[in-house]
Design a protein around this motif. Structure first.
Motif, PDB file in Angstrom:
ATOM      1  N   ILE A 119       0.853  -1.179   0.000  1.00  0.00           N
ATOM      2  CA  ILE A 119       0.000   0.000   0.000  1.00  0.00           C
ATOM      3  C   ILE A 119       0.898   1.240   0.000  1.00  0.00           C
ATOM      4  CG2 ILE A 119      -1.835  -1.198   1.237  1.00  0.00           C
ATOM      5  CD1 ILE A 119      -1.109   0.551   3.679  1.00  0.00           C
ATOM      6  N   TYR A 120       0.338   2.349  -0.460  1.00  0.00           N
ATOM      7  CA  TYR A 120       1.073   3.603  -0.524  1.00  0.00           C
ATOM      8  C   TYR A 120       0.345   4.651   0.306  1.00  0.00           C
ATOM      9  CZ  TYR A 120       3.455   1.467  -4.500  1.00  0.00           C
ATOM     10  OH  TYR A 120       4.180   0.614  -5.302  1.00  0.00           O
ATOM     11  N   ILE A 121       1.122   5.377   1.097  1.00  0.00           N
ATOM     12  CA  ILE A 121       0.575   6.475   1.890  1.00  0.00           C
ATOM     13  C   ILE A 121       1.348   7.731   1.524  1.00  0.00           C
ATOM     14  CG2 ILE A 121       0.092   7.343   4.211  1.00  0.00           C
ATOM     15  CD1 ILE A 121       0.340   4.397   5.171  1.00  0.00           C
ATOM     16  N   ASN A 122       0.632   8.722   1.000  1.00  0.00           N
ATOM     17  CA  ASN A 122       1.261   9.977   0.606  1.00  0.00           C
ATOM     18  C   ASN A 122       1.056  11.019   1.702  1.00  0.00           C
ATOM     19  OD1 ASN A 122       2.031   9.082  -2.075  1.00  0.00           O
ATOM     20  ND2 ASN A 122      -0.159   9.120  -2.538  1.00  0.00           N
ATOM     21  N   LEU A 123       2.156  11.586   2.171  1.00  0.00           N
ATOM     22  CA  LEU A 123       2.117  12.587   3.229  1.00  0.00           C
ATOM     23  C   LEU A 123       2.518  13.931   2.633  1.00  0.00           C
ATOM     24  CD1 LEU A 123       3.993  10.507   5.978  1.00  0.00           C
ATOM     25  CD2 LEU A 123       1.531  10.569   5.505  1.00  0.00           C
ATOM     26  N   PRO A 124       1.569  14.750   2.198  1.00  0.00           N
ATOM     27  CA  PRO A 124       1.901  16.008   1.531  1.00  0.00           C
ATOM     28  C   PRO A 124       2.417  17.061   2.515  1.00  0.00           C
ATOM     29  CG  PRO A 124      -0.459  15.816   1.791  1.00  0.00           C
ATOM     30  CD  PRO A 124       0.110  14.515   2.263  1.00  0.00           C
ATOM     31  N   LEU A 125       3.337  17.892   2.036  1.00  0.00           N
ATOM     32  CA  LEU A 125       3.774  19.058   2.791  1.00  0.00           C
ATOM     33  C   LEU A 125       3.280  20.347   2.143  1.00  0.00           C
ATOM     34  CD1 LEU A 125       6.035  16.778   3.535  1.00  0.00           C
ATOM     35  CD2 LEU A 125       7.199  18.748   4.525  1.00  0.00           C
ATOM     36  N   LEU A 126       2.755  20.232   0.939  1.00  0.00           N
ATOM     37  CA  LEU A 126       2.142  21.361   0.252  1.00  0.00           C
ATOM     38  C   LEU A 126       0.728  20.968  -0.164  1.00  0.00           C
ATOM     39  CD1 LEU A 126       5.039  22.471  -2.141  1.00  0.00           C
ATOM     40  CD2 LEU A 126       4.431  23.472   0.069  1.00  0.00           C
ATOM     41  N   ARG A 127      -0.181  21.940  -0.127  1.00  0.00           N
ATOM     42  CA  ARG A 127      -1.556  21.627  -0.512  1.00  0.00           C
ATOM     43  C   ARG A 127      -1.632  21.182  -1.972  1.00  0.00           C
ATOM     44  NH1 ARG A 127      -6.097  21.968   1.956  1.00  0.00           N
ATOM     45  NH2 ARG A 127      -5.081  22.973   3.727  1.00  0.00           N
ATOM     46  N   SER A 128      -0.729  21.699  -2.798  1.00  0.00           N
ATOM     47  CA  SER A 128      -0.721  21.307  -4.210  1.00  0.00           C
ATOM     48  C   SER A 128      -0.334  19.847  -4.408  1.00  0.00           C
ATOM     49  CB  SER A 128       0.244  22.199  -4.991  1.00  0.00           C
ATOM     50  OG  SER A 128       1.557  22.089  -4.461  1.00  0.00           O
ATOM     51  N   ALA A 129       0.254  19.234  -3.370  1.00  0.00           N
ATOM     52  CA  ALA A 129       0.664  17.834  -3.482  1.00  0.00           C
ATOM     53  C   ALA A 129      -0.449  16.874  -3.100  1.00  0.00           C
ATOM     54  CB  ALA A 129       1.885  17.576  -2.604  1.00  0.00           C
ATOM     55  N   ILE A 130      -1.590  17.403  -2.676  1.00  0.00           N
ATOM     56  CA  ILE A 130      -2.738  16.561  -2.344  1.00  0.00           C
ATOM     57  C   ILE A 130      -3.478  16.256  -3.639  1.00  0.00           C
ATOM     58  CG2 ILE A 130      -4.891  16.397  -1.054  1.00  0.00           C
ATOM     59  CD1 ILE A 130      -3.743  18.402   0.922  1.00  0.00           C
ATOM     60  N   ASN A 131      -3.473  14.994  -4.015  1.00  0.00           N
ATOM     61  CA  ASN A 131      -4.137  14.627  -5.273  1.00  0.00           C
ATOM     62  C   ASN A 131      -5.141  13.522  -5.030  1.00  0.00           C
ATOM     63  OD1 ASN A 131      -2.519  12.351  -4.909  1.00  0.00           O
ATOM     64  ND2 ASN A 131      -0.902  13.176  -6.213  1.00  0.00           N
ATOM     65  N   ASP A 132      -5.878  13.230  -6.053  1.00  0.00           N
ATOM     66  CA  ASP A 132      -6.900  12.181  -5.979  1.00  0.00           C
ATOM     67  C   ASP A 132      -6.224  10.818  -6.019  1.00  0.00           C
ATOM     68  OD1 ASP A 132      -9.180  10.693  -6.039  1.00  0.00           O
ATOM     69  OD2 ASP A 132      -9.671  11.128  -8.130  1.00  0.00           O
ATOM     70  N   THR A 133      -6.400  10.034  -4.974  1.00  0.00           N
ATOM     71  CA  THR A 133      -5.764   8.706  -4.911  1.00  0.00           C
ATOM     72  C   THR A 133      -6.845   7.635  -4.830  1.00  0.00           C
ATOM     73  OG1 THR A 133      -5.568   8.963  -2.529  1.00  0.00           O
ATOM     74  CG2 THR A 133      -3.655   9.569  -3.841  1.00  0.00           C
TER      75      THR A 133
END
Length: 337
Positions: A119-133
């Motif tokens: 599984i993959y967990i994305n931890l964004p530090l910028l709001r622009s890095a939040i994408n549809d997963t």
């Protein structure tokens, strides 16, 4: 009324997954990841059930957009996947270190492990890095983290009793890698002959040389805080020094420093004289092979040409970077009385 009760139960079940308040956490910290913001960097940790690992960010985080956690399950662990979950915590107290078992922290992510190899967990530090997963087995936090939230803790939590010891002793493999912007920074340091740095000269820099990156003029202090990754062209032009042309590459998140010491422009003298002539440059006699591409320093020089008993002299005021051609021509003059 029954529908309302079901809705309330669903909300109560979802609320514990993300806790905005500190909670007491139990899990032996067995390893640490110190993530460097370098293109291609990746670190792998091994943790078992009821164990945890700390994640630190090393070096400059200016170009860091997110961290990607990849959790790999062995075939044995996958058969019991819904028996345990993975949790991520921020603002850990006390400072996490190996051997620490009890701490307080804010939970930012929790999910039971699906029946998948990874599984993959994305931890964004910028709001622009939040994408549809929407892809199965991929998750992203809804709110970006801040650097003050680090170090993080990742913990593997059993969700039920009776898990066989052979499963408990198995290891999860956690790959952690930075997600970087496709840009870096550039600093160009230029020195002159006889000067350790530009501040040693009283002349205005722009009157001495000009710096161009991809055709665009760059002014002092020759620092670009953000430049697109890839290949770029550089040019240093000057009427006093040799022109510099070249290319350089910027990797994602790279803080590149280029250093140049300018070289004084050379001037050359080419001489064309009749056969049998003698030539002297600043009092030194030159033989025929030496009369082409004669290197001249900046300043005044004297050339003397001798043909038999006849001689002629000429002074040349050499400007750096300019070339000179000297020709001696004899002609026959006919005058009519």
């Amino acid at each position: 009324m029954n529908i309302f009760k079901k809705t309330i139960r669903l909300i109560l079940l979802l609320m514990p997954l993300i806790n905005i308040y500190p909670e007491n956490v139990r899990g032996l910290i067995v390893d640490e990841a110190h993530i460097k913001t370098i293109s291609g960097y990746e670190q792998t940790l091994e943790i078992a059930l009821e164990e945890a690992a700390a994640i630190y960010i090393e070096s400059n985080s200016q170009f860091l957009t997110a961290l990607q956690l990849e959790l790999i399950l062995s075939a044995t662990m996958k058969n019991y996947s819904d028996s345990f979950g993975i949790a991520v915590y921020k603002k850990v107290n006390p400072q996490p270190q190996k051997g620490l078992r009890f701490f307080t922290a804010e939970r930012v992510f929790f999910h039971y492990l699906p029946y998948q190899n990874r599984i993959y967990i994305n931890l964004p530090l910028l709001r622009s890095a939040i994408n549809d997963t929407a892809a199965t087995g991929s998750f992203t936090l809804e709110e970006p983290l801040e650097m003050e939230d680090f170090p993080l803790i990742v913990s593997m939590i059993p969700l039920m009793k009776g898990i066989p010891a052979s499963v408990i002793d198995n290891k999860f493999y956690l790959n952690i890698k930075p997600i970087l912007m496709k840009e870096g920074s550039l600093k160009v340091e230029i020195t002159l002959p006889g000067h350790s740095q530009m501040s040693d000269t009283t002349e205005k820099v722009d009157e001495i040389f000009q710096l161009y990156i991809d055709g665009q003029k760059i002014i002092e202090p020759f620092f670009l805080p953000a430049i697109e990754s890839g290949i770029h062209r550089l040019k240093i032009s000057s009427s006093l020094f040799k022109e510099v042309n070249g290319t350089f590459t910027i990797e994602p998140a790279q803080e590149k420093v280029l250093q140049f010491e300018l070289q004084k422009s050379q001037s050359f003298l080419n001489i064309t004289i009749p056969r049998g002539s003698e030539i002297y440059l600043d009092g030194v006699k030159l033989s025929p092979p030496q009369i082409n591409n004669i290197s001249l320093s900046e300043g005044s020089h004297t050339v003397i040409i001798k043909i038999g008993d006849y001689s002629i002299s000429k002074k040349i005021n050499v400007v750096a970077g300019k070339n000179y051609n000297l020709s001696v021509i004899f002609d026959i003059i006919i005058e009519e009385d």
